[in-house]
Design a protein around this motif. Structure first.
Motif, PDB file in Angstrom:
ATOM      1  N   GLY A  45     -10.666   6.946 -10.183  1.00  0.00           N
ATOM      2  CA  GLY A  45      -9.546   7.867 -10.299  1.00  0.00           C
ATOM      3  C   GLY A  45      -8.912   7.828 -11.674  1.00  0.00           C
ATOM      4  O   GLY A  45      -8.584   8.871 -12.255  1.00  0.00           O
ATOM      5  N   LYS A  57      -8.979  10.985 -14.696  1.00  0.00           N
ATOM      6  CA  LYS A  57      -7.776  11.518 -15.324  1.00  0.00           C
ATOM      7  C   LYS A  57      -7.695  11.168 -16.808  1.00  0.00           C
ATOM      8  O   LYS A  57      -6.683  11.403 -17.460  1.00  0.00           O
ATOM      9  CB  LYS A  57      -6.530  10.991 -14.608  1.00  0.00           C
ATOM     10  N   ARG A  83       7.289   4.622  -9.042  1.00  0.00           N
ATOM     11  CA  ARG A  83       6.722   5.633  -9.941  1.00  0.00           C
ATOM     12  C   ARG A  83       5.234   5.412 -10.153  1.00  0.00           C
ATOM     13  O   ARG A  83       4.460   6.373 -10.211  1.00  0.00           O
ATOM     14  CB  ARG A  83       7.467   5.610 -11.281  1.00  0.00           C
ATOM     15  N   ALA A 127       3.447   6.527  -6.985  1.00  0.00           N
ATOM     16  CA  ALA A 127       3.342   7.980  -6.898  1.00  0.00           C
ATOM     17  C   ALA A 127       2.192   8.494  -7.757  1.00  0.00           C
ATOM     18  O   ALA A 127       1.473   9.421  -7.369  1.00  0.00           O
ATOM     19  CB  ALA A 127       4.663   8.623  -7.325  1.00  0.00           C
ATOM     20  N   MET A 128       2.004   7.900  -8.921  1.00  0.00           N
ATOM     21  CA  MET A 128       0.899   8.289  -9.790  1.00  0.00           C
ATOM     22  C   MET A 128      -0.442   7.906  -9.162  1.00  0.00           C
ATOM     23  O   MET A 128      -1.394   8.691  -9.159  1.00  0.00           O
ATOM     24  CB  MET A 128       1.058   7.633 -11.152  1.00  0.00           C
ATOM     25  N   ALA A 142      -1.116   7.572  -6.027  1.00  0.00           N
ATOM     26  CA  ALA A 142      -1.371   8.377  -4.837  1.00  0.00           C
ATOM     27  C   ALA A 142      -2.100   9.674  -5.176  1.00  0.00           C
ATOM     28  O   ALA A 142      -2.759  10.263  -4.322  1.00  0.00           O
ATOM     29  CB  ALA A 142      -0.055   8.682  -4.122  1.00  0.00           C
ATOM     30  N   LYS A 143      -1.974  10.135  -6.404  1.00  0.00           N
ATOM     31  CA  LYS A 143      -2.663  11.345  -6.835  1.00  0.00           C
ATOM     32  C   LYS A 143      -4.121  11.061  -7.222  1.00  0.00           C
ATOM     33  O   LYS A 143      -4.919  11.984  -7.383  1.00  0.00           O
ATOM     34  CB  LYS A 143      -1.943  11.956  -8.028  1.00  0.00           C
ATOM     35  N   LEU A 144      -4.435   9.777  -7.380  1.00  0.00           N
ATOM     36  CA  LEU A 144      -5.772   9.410  -7.836  1.00  0.00           C
ATOM     37  C   LEU A 144      -6.693   8.970  -6.714  1.00  0.00           C
ATOM     38  O   LEU A 144      -7.884   9.269  -6.724  1.00  0.00           O
ATOM     39  CB  LEU A 144      -5.677   8.272  -8.870  1.00  0.00           C
ATOM     40  N   PRO A 167      -6.988   7.934  -2.233  1.00  0.00           N
ATOM     41  CA  PRO A 167      -6.339   7.990  -0.917  1.00  0.00           C
ATOM     42  C   PRO A 167      -5.732   6.631  -0.590  1.00  0.00           C
ATOM     43  O   PRO A 167      -6.434   5.621  -0.579  1.00  0.00           O
ATOM     44  CB  PRO A 167      -7.495   8.329   0.034  1.00  0.00           C
ATOM     45  N   LYS A 199       2.163   5.058   4.268  1.00  0.00           N
ATOM     46  CA  LYS A 199       3.096   4.306   3.447  1.00  0.00           C
ATOM     47  C   LYS A 199       3.597   3.099   4.183  1.00  0.00           C
ATOM     48  O   LYS A 199       3.953   3.160   5.343  1.00  0.00           O
ATOM     49  CB  LYS A 199       4.283   5.193   3.063  1.00  0.00           C
TER      50      LYS A 199
END
Length: 297
Positions: free
Chosen positions: A114, A118, A280, A283-284, A286-288, A290, A294
């Protein structure tokens, strides 16, 4: 001097963690007399004795333990604030990721893929035990922890469960049971074991002891090793049998070791993997990859 300035807190924590002034001075790359004077001055200004001193070293008092907890939080917050400012300014630094050996399978690989997708900087990776990661996260020297469920929670960090994995039996390839397709735990309960240290996984170690007792045997631990590779190497040498997670077995092949599934312990003998990071960063991430549901703080 401010009683609780950054250098003083670092020096205080070095003494608390090293246990002696001499060892702390070496860690800080300074001579012992000024460090001794700084600790005494800190105690005078706070009006509290922070250490019990003896010939064996320095042990934290109750007041010292309270300061150590807050000092780690303060220094960790400063380190995270610095990293955040650099990120906003376009000077993002590589993520510092700690991981237990069980994370070497899908979890760490998914995370690395991931980050690469990016075009983020290559992370700094370090294999560490769960307690080592917790300390590093608190001090701000680690950004992400891939670890087993910790015995204590960290304030200001989010936890995401990444699933659980059953343990299988690791046998010397010459062992009489090594050719079996599957085993009941009772068949290995009386064997000498090569295990992880109790402090590394007290709950898991208790489960092993309970399973052995249920089988009518006494747990015989002939050797301990913190890393899966070390445990398996000792098993390969014929020292005893071991326990290894299914994912680790799939990723790590040691000559002289045969891994056999255990067919009756999946609900009791398993390893869980969690991901810890401040919100923070989480959250970053989680976009990369699964991350599942939580978890609590």
């Amino acid at each position: 001097m401010n009683s609780l300035d950054h250098p003083t807190l670092r020096q205080f924590l070095a003494v608390a963690e090293a246990g002696t002034l001499r060892a702390a001075a070496r860690r800080l790359n300074m001579s012992q007399p000024p460090l001794t004077a700084r600790i005494r001055l800190l105690e005078e200004r706070l009006g509290a004795r922070l250490f019990d001193r003896s010939v064996k070293g320095m042990r934290l008092t109750a007041a010292g333990a309270a300061l150590a907890e807050d000092a780690r939080a303060l220094l960790g917050g400063l380190a995270r604030a610095e990293a955040r400012v650099r990120a906003v300014a376009g000077e993002a630094e590589p993520l510092r990721i700690g991981f237990v050996s069980a994370a070497l399978s899908a979890a760490l690989q998914d995370l690395l893929r991931g980050l690469s997708a990016k075009a983020m900087p290559a992370p700094q990776l370090q294999e560490m035990t769960t307690p080592q990661q917790l300390e590093a996260l608190e001090r701000g020297t680690l950004d992400v922890g891939l670890l087993h469920p910790p015995a204590r929670r960290l304030d200001d960090f989010e936890v995401r469960p990444l699933g659980r994995d059953p343990f299988w039996a690791a046998l010397p390839s010459s062992h009489r049971l090594a050719r079996r397709r599957a085993l009941r735990f009772a068949e290995i309960a009386g064997e000498p074991f090569v295990l992880f240290p109790r402090a590394q996984g007290p709950a898991l170690r208790a489960t092993v002891e309970s399973l052995v007792k249920d089988a009518g045997a006494d747990l015989n631990v002939v050797a301990e090793a913190a890393r899966a590779h070390s445990q398996l190497s000792l098993v390969a040498g014929g020292l005893g049998v071991g326990l290894v997670s299914r994912a680790t077995a799939a990723q790590m092949t040691i000559r002289g070791v045969t891994v056999v599934p255990l067919k009756d312990t999946a609900e009791r003998l398993f390893v869980e993997l969690h991901l810890l990071a401040e919100p923070r960063t989480m959250a970053m991430l989680a976009k990369l990859i699964p991350l599942g549901r939580k978890g609590g703080k």
